[in-house]
Every structure is written in C-alpha cells, then in structure tokens.
Design an enzyme around this catalytic site. Structure first.
Site, PDB file in Angstrom:
ATOM      1  N   HIS A   1       2.162   6.673   2.856  1.00  0.00           N
ATOM      2  CA  HIS A   1       1.510   7.985   2.778  1.00  0.00           C
ATOM      3  C   HIS A   1       2.137   9.009   3.730  1.00  0.00           C
ATOM      4  O   HIS A   1       3.080   8.730   4.459  1.00  0.00           O
ATOM      5  CB  HIS A   1      -0.002   7.858   2.979  1.00  0.00           C
ATOM      6  CG  HIS A   1      -0.390   7.270   4.300  1.00  0.00           C
ATOM      7  ND1 HIS A   1      -0.156   7.909   5.488  1.00  0.00           N
ATOM      8  CD2 HIS A   1      -1.002   6.089   4.612  1.00  0.00           C
ATOM      9  CE1 HIS A   1      -0.602   7.161   6.486  1.00  0.00           C
ATOM     10  NE2 HIS A   1      -1.115   6.048   5.980  1.00  0.00           N
TER      11      HIS A   1
ATOM     12  N   LYS B   1       0.866  -1.188   0.000  1.00  0.00           N
ATOM     13  CA  LYS B   1       0.000   0.000   0.000  1.00  0.00           C
ATOM     14  C   LYS B   1       0.901   1.236   0.000  1.00  0.00           C
ATOM     15  O   LYS B   1       2.048   1.158   0.422  1.00  0.00           O
ATOM     16  CB  LYS B   1      -0.906  -0.002   1.231  1.00  0.00           C
ATOM     17  CG  LYS B   1      -1.991  -1.077   1.157  1.00  0.00           C
ATOM     18  CD  LYS B   1      -2.936  -0.973   2.329  1.00  0.00           C
ATOM     19  CE  LYS B   1      -3.995  -2.061   2.284  1.00  0.00           C
ATOM     20  NZ  LYS B   1      -4.851  -2.031   3.473  1.00  0.00           N
TER      21      LYS B   1
ATOM     22  N   HIS C   1       2.842   8.175   7.321  1.00  0.00           N
ATOM     23  CA  HIS C   1       4.045   7.370   7.542  1.00  0.00           C
ATOM     24  C   HIS C   1       5.286   8.253   7.488  1.00  0.00           C
ATOM     25  O   HIS C   1       6.233   8.050   8.231  1.00  0.00           O
ATOM     26  CB  HIS C   1       4.180   6.272   6.475  1.00  0.00           C
ATOM     27  CG  HIS C   1       3.070   5.271   6.506  1.00  0.00           C
ATOM     28  ND1 HIS C   1       2.339   4.933   5.401  1.00  0.00           N
ATOM     29  CD2 HIS C   1       2.545   4.550   7.524  1.00  0.00           C
ATOM     30  CE1 HIS C   1       1.422   4.042   5.738  1.00  0.00           C
ATOM     31  NE2 HIS C   1       1.525   3.799   7.021  1.00  0.00           N
TER      32      HIS C   1
END
EC number: 6.1.1.19
Length: 607
Positions: free
Chosen positions: A159, A156, A162
C-alpha cells in the site's frame, strides 16, 4: 578522479592562504565550510568572540538577496551591547579579501556575500573533476547504520505507506552512504503469522502452480481474498476443527513447531515473493542487503526478551497476559502487552527480539526505522522498553516517520500493488509524451524513457513536501512537465545534455581550464553560488532526514539554469567564452545528476 584536496590545492594555485580549519568542517570538499572558516577567523579578530562560537552560529539565508551566509548577532550572547550597533561596526571593519564580494549589516544580522569570481575558480573545477563524488564527504569514520524500510506483508497489498517508506528509506540509505557511513539496507517482511496457515489452506483449494511462478504476489493475494471469503461464508456453522479457520490455525501451529512439510510450502511463498519484489525495487534503484522478516526472529530471542523484562521488574500480569506499564517512564506511553494469555508473543516482543539479534550480528552505530506516523506510539514504546532493559545502544535507534497518501488507486480498482502503480504511471507518461510528435520521434527507446520519467513523477511528488505532511496522489499534476515535478527535473537534465551535445567540438578537458572570469553576468554568478551550496545541502539533509531539502534545492538550481539560457548563449560565441559557459552548464548538469541519483531517480539523456 582528482584528489579530494582539490579545493585546497586550487587555493594554493591562486596563492591564497587557507583559513584555520574549524572542528567538524570539511573545507577540502565543501566551499561553504571554507567560507565559514574564513568568516569565523576574521570576525573573531574584530569582535574578540572565539571563532568556535562564531562557526556554528553562521546560518543559511532564505534568499540569495540576503547573502550566502548570515550571522544573527544575538546568538553570540554578548552582554550589554546592542546587536544592531555591533552588526554595523563589525560589518564596516570586515575584510572581504579574496573570499567575499561584500559584507552588509541588516538589523541584528551581518550578511556575507561570496565572491562569485573566487567561487567559480574553486567550485567549477571541483565539480568537473570529482563528478559523481561532488557533494560526498566523510563525516564519520568506520560507522555502520542499519536502515529498515519498505517492509511489506507477503500476500497483502503493497500500500501507499509501503511506497512512502520505500522512497524515503532509499533516499536516506544513499545519503548516509554519500556522507561516509557503511549502510545496511534492510527489508523486514511481514512473513509470519496465522495468515500463512490461511494461505496454505487456500492454496490447496484455489492455488495454481503456473500462476504462482508467473506472478506470486498477485496470485497469493487472490488466494488470500478467496479463502477469507470462505471463512466469512462459513460463519459459526461448522465446528472449529473442521472449519477453514481451524485448519489454518492447525497449519500455522505445524509451522511454529518446525514441521518440514508445512515450512517447505511457506518457504516457496516467501522466496517467490522476494524474487518479484527484487525486480520491482530495481525499478526504483533500490537493492537490499538483507531481506529479513518476522520469521527470522528466533524463539530464543523472544523468550530471552521476556525473561529480561521480568528480570528488570518491568512486567506485571493481568488475566494471564503479560504487560509492561510504561507510564512510570513517560505518561503518554501507556501500557504495552508483550505476551498474550495463551503464551503467544506480540509484534512488540518480536521487534525487541529482532533489535537484540541485529545488535548481536551487526554491532551497528545507528539503526533507523522508516515507518508511518500511525506507528509513533508503537515505536516510542519499543524504544523505551529497550532503554529500560538496559541496552546502551537503545539511544542509537531512530524512528523516521511520515504522513499518509490519500487517493491512491489504479484504473482497475482500489487494491494497489507497487508494480501496478509503476506500470500505470509508465502508460500515462507514454501517452503524455506521444502528444509531442516531433520530440517523440527523436527518442530512441520511448517506453524505457516513459518508465524512468514516470517513476520520477511518483517519487518527486512523494518527496516534495515535509515527510510528516499527508498528501494527495494526483496523476495529472504529477505527470506534468510544467511546475515543480519529476518530469520537469528530467526535462531539465536532458536539455543540459543537449547543450553539451550541440557543442561537442569543445571537449570536457578544455572546460576545466576555461577562463571563469568571463562569467560576469548576474545570472551566471547566481548559478555559481547555487552550485557551491550542494555539499552543504546534503549535510543539512542528514540532520533533518528530509528529502525535500534536496528536492527544493534541485528546483532552485533548474530554475536558475533556465534563466541562464536566455543570456548565456554558447552557440555563436568566441571559443573562450563558449568554453567558460559550457563548463558552467556542464557543472550544473553534474550537480543535477548527482542530486537526482541521490533521490533514487535515473536521469534521462534525451526526451
């Protein structure tokens, strides 16, 4: 390296008596503590108030015009006396000695101004001998902290949340290490769950071995997007067991049951992703001690957790699901589901199991979770459950939260991976640097410098405000050399390096023995006072867990250095004066370097 008793041995050389050492003070490595000890001791003699009450009441001033330290008299809680009158009386009687330049009453405050001549003789040699160690201090003995940060989900996007966790967590890990803690840097990956069943099925359909090896994170994400599209298109038109969703569930079930073939593929996905993450984190000067993850939490731990919930009478059932009602302990915490009706556990149970495993393995004294503020409720529920389970160490857990980043996207679209952000920053920084042709021609490795300066831009923009505040990701502002930005700090460091190079005839050995009494200008005195604050800045930052404490200090420092260039020339001066000024600039560069490294930046030598 000089011994850490450098500051105290310097006092002896100057034939100045050391003040009594207060509890929790470290005068051997922190000049501000030395001053606190002196002020507490002398004010106690004048006021009759115990020095142990005075020491913690001494505060930083918000501007240096108000002194270096001040004490609000009301904090001493003296009954029946007017604080303003006491401030005047005590300030008049206060002996400045060698330590202070002046003492002033200002309303109910007493303001203490450090003696810059005295400071220079202690602080500059201390910085020049301790070098990278200046600012560090053993606040604790034999204490261990686990800091969990970054924690992206495999396949994933990495983003903005993070990114913030990575930057803040990296800083905290460096800070705790500098202040005497043994630090375990931990990355808790999202590496388990039904999405891995989906990935495996997707890889059978769309996977490419070469693409996986070359760029696992992007390739697995592409596969994940395509397989989800298949599910969307199928809708309910196919019986569950024949559908993509059904196959993914069946695959994940095989993983949970320990099927070796299924786990082999999952392990490859995980290992390739970690290898790629290691390279990307290295660009941010981050190296993890442990790559953990949801997959590493044993089934036994989770079952043990659920048994303990029941044993402590914390749970009740509702339609087959197991819940814990936390409103009994704190109304805001609501009810938390710990096991679904089909017997599968949830994220919360997994977190509890992970914490139990970690305490068993590491016996930490503190564990910090660097997670976005959207997880405030989750963290509060999780900590409360551990407390109610009777774990003594639950009190040693801390959630360091942060706000959102808005508007982070790349030229190619809105899905953002960390390496895309860093690559794009490097490209944009390179474009900015090329605009100054003369300077650009002097840089040996322009791409490498563009990378380091670009990364500084991203990191400083993130750490500039209080971490709980949201901020907008703005390329133009971030990459500017004007104003308080990462590139400005890099420029300030490279300029100080160039001052040293231009006076290379005066060796660093001469700096330490310079005549610091020649540093008489107000600009020099102000810079010396700022340099002395650095160890105290670190101690303040560990109380608040705020990177901005250090960032703000570094901007103050670089602005003051900039003011000094106009008046403290090195070229064309007598050797004595040039040496003293060079020592001051050298000390300023060392402190700037130390602060930048602490924040996770790599200071550049030329730009």
């Amino acid at each position: 390296m000089a011994s850490t008793a450098n500051m105290i041995s310097q006092l002896k050389k100057l034939s100045i008596a050391e003040p009594a050492v207060a509890k929790d003070s470290h005068p051997d490595v922190n000049i501000v503590d030395l001053m606190r000890n002196y002020i507490s001791q002398e004010l106690s003699k004048i006021s009759g108030v115990d020095s142990s009450l005075i020491f913690p009441a001494l505060e930083w001033t918000n501007t240096m015009e108000r002194g270096d330290l001040l004490i609000p008299i009301p904090r001493l809680r003296i009954k029946g006396a007017n604080p303003k009158d006491l401030a005047v009386q005590w300030a008049e009687k206060f002996p400045c000695g060698d330590f202070l330049e002046k003492v002033e009453a200002n309303g109910p405050f007493i303001q203490f101004f450090f003696n810059p001549q005295f400071l220079a003789k202690l602080v500059i040699p201390d910085i020049l001998t301790r070098k990278e160690d200046y600012g560090s201090c053993k606040l604790v003995e034999n204490k261990k902290v686990i800091i969990e940060f970054s924690s992206p989900n495999i396949a994933k996007p990495f983003h903005a949340g993070h990114l913030r966790s990575t930057i803040i967590g990296g800083f905290l890990a460096n800070l705790y290490e500098k202040l005497g803690w043994e630090v375990i840097r931990m990355n808790y990956l999202g590496d388990w769950g039904k999405q891995f069943g989906l990935l495996a099925v997707g890889f059978e359909r769309y996977g490419n071995e070469e693409a996986l090896v070359k760029d696992p994170i992007h390739h697995l994400f592409d596969v994940y997007v395509r397989i989800n599209k298949d599910i969307e298109e199928e809708g309910d038109s196919i019986p569950l067991e024949q559908s993509t969703n059904g196959k993914a569930r069946e695959y994940f079930k095989r993983m949970e049951d320990g099927d070796e073939e299924a786990l082999k593929i999952w392990k490859r996905f995980r290992e390739f992703s970690i290898e790629k993450y290691i390279d990307t984190y290295a660009r941010l000067n981050i190296k993890y001690d442990v790559y953990s993850g949801e997959s590493q939490v044993s089934k036994e731990s989770m079952l043990k957790a659920i048994d303990l919930f029941k044993e402590k009478g914390l749970t009740h059932e509702d339609k087959g699901a197991v819940l814990i009602d936390l409103t009994k302990f704190n109304k805001k915490l609501g009810k938390a589901i710990v096991q679904k009706s089909d017997g599968t556990t949830l994220y919360l149970t997994r977190d509890v199991g992970a914490a139990m495993d970690r305490y068993e393995k590491y016996h930490f004294d503190k564990m910090i979770y660097v997670i976005a503020s959207q997880q405030d409720l989750h963290a509060a529920q999780f900590f409360e459950i551990l407390k109610q389970m009777g774990f003594e160490w639950a009190k040693d857990l801390q959630h360091v939260n942060f706000g959102m980043v808005q508007g982070m996207s790349t030229r190619k679209g809105t899905v953002v991976f960390l390496d895309n952000i860093l690559e794009e920053t490097k490209e944009k920084m390179h474009e900015v640097m090329k605009k100054n042709e003369n300077k650009y021609a002097q840089i040996e490795h322009p791409e490498e410098v563009a990378d380091l300066v670009g990364i500084s831009a991203v990191m400083i923009q993130d750490m500039q405000g209080k971490r709980i505040n949201n901020y907008e990701f703005k390329w133009e502002r971030m990459l500017s050399f004007e104003g308080d930005t990462g590139p400005y700090l890099q420029y300030a460091h490279s300029r100080l390096r160039s001052v040293e190079r231009n006076a290379s005839g005066i060796t660093q050995e001469k700096w330490i023995n310079a005549d610091f009494s020649l540093l008489k200008e107000p600009a020099a005195k102000l810079l010396i006072r700022l340099l002395g604050q650095y160890p105290d800045v670190l101690r303040n930052a560990i109380k608040t867990h705020e990177p901005t404490t250090v960032v703000t200090y570094l901007f103050k420092l670089t602005h003051q250095v900039s003011s000094c260039y106009d008046v403290l020339w090195v070229a064309g001066q007598t050797e004595e004066l040039a040496t003293a000024r060079l020592a001051l600039y050298g000390a300023a560069r060392q402190v700037l370097y130390n602060g930048m490294r602490l924040l996770g930046l790599t200071p550049v030598e030329r730009m």
